[in-house]
Structures are given as C-alpha cells and as structure tokens.
Design an enzyme around this catalytic site. Structure first.
Site, PDB file in Angstrom:
ATOM      1  CD  GLU A 262     102.652  78.724  69.786  1.00 17.27           C
ATOM      2  OE1 GLU A 262     102.269  78.455  68.623  1.00 17.27           O
ATOM      3  OE2 GLU A 262     102.736  77.864  70.680  1.00 17.27           O
ATOM      4  CG  HIS A 280     102.930  74.766  67.818  1.00 13.80           C
ATOM      5  ND1 HIS A 280     101.986  75.724  68.090  1.00 13.80           N
ATOM      6  CD2 HIS A 280     102.242  73.610  67.762  1.00 13.80           C
ATOM      7  CE1 HIS A 280     100.796  75.177  68.187  1.00 13.80           C
ATOM      8  NE2 HIS A 280     100.931  73.875  67.993  1.00 13.80           N
TER       9      HIS A 280
END
Length: 527
Positions: A262, A280
């Site tokens: 990420e 997220h």
C-alpha cells in the site's frame, strides 16, 4: 512545574488537542512535515501523537532526545520502529478498540456489495446503460459466513451477520467452545471453514502464522462461487492466486480494503471480474476518528502527567516500586507462555498460572499478563502485557491464578498449566543467579534450559545414538548448535531435547528431523 510538551504531527480530531491541554500538557499541532523537518523539531517534545502518515524511524527517534511516549491513534503501528523505541526507553501506545465497530460495518458493507454487485451496477447505470438483466445477485440470508478471526472486530461482524440471518462459522486458535456458543457461532478448524463457507471474511492481524492464510492451496479448496472479504490487513490472501480464482470463477467475487503493498497504485486484481476494492477505509468514519483521537490524547496525558500506562505495546502496567522486582519474573513468565503457545495445538480453554515460594509474595497480575502475552504473541503483533488479559477474556479463556507460599525444590517458581485434548500440560521455570530466567520442567520432565533466540524442541525415545544423529543432521544443514539440554522421564523412556541454534531452522530440516529413528515430535521455536 514545567508542563510536558506534546506534538500532534498528523491530522487528528481537534478534541485530541483539547483533552491534552485540559489534562496539563502544552500542545503543538504541526502536520505535513518532511522527515528532515520533523527531526529538526522533535527534540523539544515529551510526547508524540500520530496517525499513519508520520514515520517514526530510528533517525526520528535518535533526534527525539526528550521523547517519552508515542501514541498512535488507531491499531496499526507499522510506521513506528517499536524495538528501537523500546531500546531508547520510549513507551509506544495504540488505541486497539476505537475503530472496531467502524471496521466491522465496512466488512458487512463489502459483503452486501459483493452479493448484489452494487459498484459495477452503479457505474454502468450512471454511464447511461440500463443493465437490469445483466446483474443476478445472491441473498445473504441463509448463507454460511466463514469468520477467520473471532476477536473484537470479528465478534462484531458475527453479531451483524447473525442479524442478517446468516449462519456463522468461525476459526480462531483462541476461540473456546464456550465463547463460540456465547457468540452464536460454530467453532470449526480452518480447513472446514474454507470448504463450507459461502462468504469468507478475515479479521486477524498479519503475522508469520497468518501471512497468506488464504493461500492458493486453501483457495482451491473453497466452495465454488465463494465470495471473499478482507478489511483486516494486506498479506492475508495470496493476491495472485485470488486473481486466478476470480478469472476461473472458483471465487465468485472478492472485496479488499487492504493490500499486501500500500498504497496499491497497481495490482494484478485490478480489472478482475466481480472485484471490489477501497483504499483502506475500514476505520474511516467520523465516529471512529473522534474515538481514536480522544483515546490517544487521554493515554498520552495520563502517562506524562500521572505515570499511568494504558494500551502500551512495549511495557506492562506497573508502578515504579514494583517494576524492579517484577521485571525478571515477567521475562520468565513471557518465555513460559511463549513456549506453551508454540507447542500447544488447537484452542486453550483453560490456563492456570501458579507462583510458588518467593514469587508468591509479588503482585501476580503482571506475571499473569506476561504469560498471556507470550502465549498469544505468535498470533498477534499487537498483543502486549496490557491488553493480553482482555484478549483472553474476549476469547472465553478461563484464566486461574494460584499462589503457593511454600518453598519447594526451587526457592521461587512460576508454573503454567494448560488444558489440552490430551489432558493438562505444564511447564515451569525459576530464576537463577542474578535473576536469570530458566526453564526447569516441561510436561513433567525435569530439564534446565534458557529460552532464548532460535531453538529446536524434540520428543524422542531415550536410546543410544540419538544425540549423534540430530547433531549430524544439523551439521550437514550448516546449523550451529549453541546449547544442548536433555531431560527424560526414566532410562529408556520418553526424553525431551531443547537445542539452541544460531539461526532460524528451515522447515525442511524440521521435516528431516521428524524422520529420525525414535523421534515423536519436532518443533522449531523462537523466543
């Protein structure tokens, strides 16, 4: 008296600043600084309140000459070098329960979006199409939801799913039958879960044990048409395998809020059929952001003003007077708990911690917390001596404390006993010399050993030649033996070997050791 100074370096609800000031701290809110800019100012602060943007590296910690506490508003602390902060005497805290409901609700939203293909239907409708016949969804009512992880967030998801009239089955190594009944779920093993579930949702931290817990092999065993949701941590699913399963139709849909890397600017999953993703967002609600901001501010202020420690990841809750006496006992207790946790199979519904002799005159709560922390740390990176008792209660573990003031063979002793399918199993340890922790008994067999670093645990038949065989095997694998500890019930009976080695033991070496003559059990351990 000078007020402690706290820096809020990430965007946070303004109530955090208010609470810190009300409780006696001076506060600066300075966000968006580069690492070099943060290094230039961090030395003047006693406390640091962060979210995920600030990276607290060794360089930042070295510059933080007055820093006493780091508070993370949220659960994950991947952006903090906790071992280095610990070495520098800095307490690291998080707020593990402030966004539980929000994350659980996001998982439920993902389940519903998958069931009715809402994102794609929305996109095509807004593009001017009217694809009424192009989307055939499924009901969640009556479907089986497989829950991997039945802790705080997982239990909330189970409650919501039951309200949707789903059947919930759950896998969690610490979930007891009693707690499963209380939650209204069926406790199953992982293999049963992947073969039975219509929907699978993950709610477990990322550890060595849980990494790729949904591996290609397990994904291949799933029910055809399963739908998978992950709002926990990236890395729990083999993403390349999931892509293949989506393409083949083995997996009917997947919804991920987290990725192995990420920010996920690219992924093999992008463009896959019936794939939904969000950046997220599990904790991204107004209520959750307020909750974690309030909690981190309260915890930092309590520590800096009164010395109270809550939700710390690297220190236990202790008074200044107790700490020096309890420190060696807690090291011993954590090692014993870790040993039990690594050797036990399945759930541990009951555990007793007995202190004997000199240990019986101390505060037993930190010793118990240390045992539970060691027991569960191989399954959760966020477990610590503060939250371990809570996590044990949450999973329905029955924890019993026993105090015995008599002095036996050892002047002080800590014994940990767990109930298993094979009966009660116990390990015991004492303090030697200048408070050095030492294992003195394992499953009824006397053995004296340090529990440290990488070790190999072996149960074998006591017979000539075994020591040579295991030594040769490790030597051929290039693994150096540091210490060798041996205990046995009686001559020619069952024996236990504990070896300390200089490096992690590969699985293939463990497999070869299992095949040696007379060997019953082999397990690689890490302390």
């Amino acid at each position: 008296m000078t007020k402690p100074k706290v820096l809020i370096s990430d965007k946070m609800d303004p109530n955090a600043e208010r609470i810190l000031k009300e409780r006696g701290c001076d506060v600066d809110v300075i966000t968006g600084k580069t690492p070099e800019e943060l290094k230039a100012i961090i030395g003047q602060y006693d406390g640091l309140a962060i979210r995920s943007a600030t990276k607290v590296t060794q360089e930042i910690i070295d510059a933080a000459t007055n820093l006493k506490v780091i508070g993370r508003a949220g659960i994950g602390v991947d952006n903090v070098d906790i071992p280095y902060a610990s070495a520098k005497g800095i307490v690291v805290m998080n707020t593990p329960f402030g966004n539980s409901i929000t994350t659980a609700e996001h998982a439920i939203a993902m389940i519903m979006a998958l069931a009715r293909q809402i994102p794609e239907a929305n996109a095509r409708t807004q593009a001017g199409e009217w694809p009424k016949n192009g989307f055939m969804g499924v009901e969640v009512t009556g479907k089986t939801l497989g829950l991997i992880g039945a802790g705080n967030i997982g239990s909330i998801v189970a409650s919501r799913a039951l309200g949707l009239r789903m059947k919930v089955i759950a896998y969690d190594p610490f979930l007891t039958e009693e707690r499963a009944v209380e939650m209204g779920v069926e406790k199953v093993d992982l293999e049963a879960l992947v073969t039975r579930a219509d929907f699978i949702t993950l709610h477990t931290p990322l550890t060595d044990e849980t990494r790729n817990i949904l591996s290609r092999e397990r994904l291949e065993k799933t029910k055809t048409g399963v739908r998978i949701v992950n709002c926990a941590r990236g890395g729990l699913i083999d993403e390349a395998a999931l892509k293949d399963m989506l393409d083949s139709g083995q997996v009917a849909g997947a919804a991920l809020d987290v990725f192995a890397v990420e920010p996920a600017k690219e992924s093999p999953l992008f463009g896959s059929p019936n794939f939904i993703c969000t950046p997220h967002l599990g904790a991204s609600t107004t209520e959750a952001q307020v909750n974690v901001a309030l909690q981190v501010a309260e915890q930092i202020a309590d520590f800096l003003v009164t010395g109270g420690i809550t939700n710390a990841l690297n220190v236990p809750s202790l008074s200044a007077e107790e700490a020096p006496k309890l420190k060696p006992y807690m090291a011993l207790a954590e090692s014993l708990g870790s040993l039990v946790g690594q050797l036990a199979h399945g759930s541990l519904p009951k555990i007793s911690i007995e202190v004997e002799g000199a240990a019986a005159h101390l505060n037993q709560k930190p010793i118990t917390a240390a045992v539970l922390s060691g027991l569960m740390k191989h399954h959760s990176q966020s477990v610590n001596m503060v939250n371990a008792p809570f996590l044990a209660r949450e999973r329905g573990m029955e924890v019993r404390e026993i105090r015995n003031e008599r002095e036996g063979v050892y002047h002080t002793l800590v014994r940990v006993t767990v109930a298993t399918s094979l009966g009660d199993r116990s390990v015991a340890g004492s303090l030697f010399g200048a408070g050095a922790p030492r294992l003195v008994e394992i499953f009824g067999i006397g053995i004296e050993a340090d529990l440290d670093g990488h070790m190999l645990y072996i149960v074998n038949e006591d017979a000539p030649g075994f020591i040579g065989r295991i030594g040769s095997l490790l030597g051929e694998a290039g693994i150096n033996i540091g210490t060798f500890h041996l205990g046995r019930r009686d001559a020619g009976g069952e024996a236990v070997v504990l070896l300390s080695v200089d490096q992690a033991i590969p699985q293939d070496v463990v497999d070869q050791a299992c095949k040696l003559q007379g060997v019953k059990t082999v397990k690689a351990l890490t302390f």
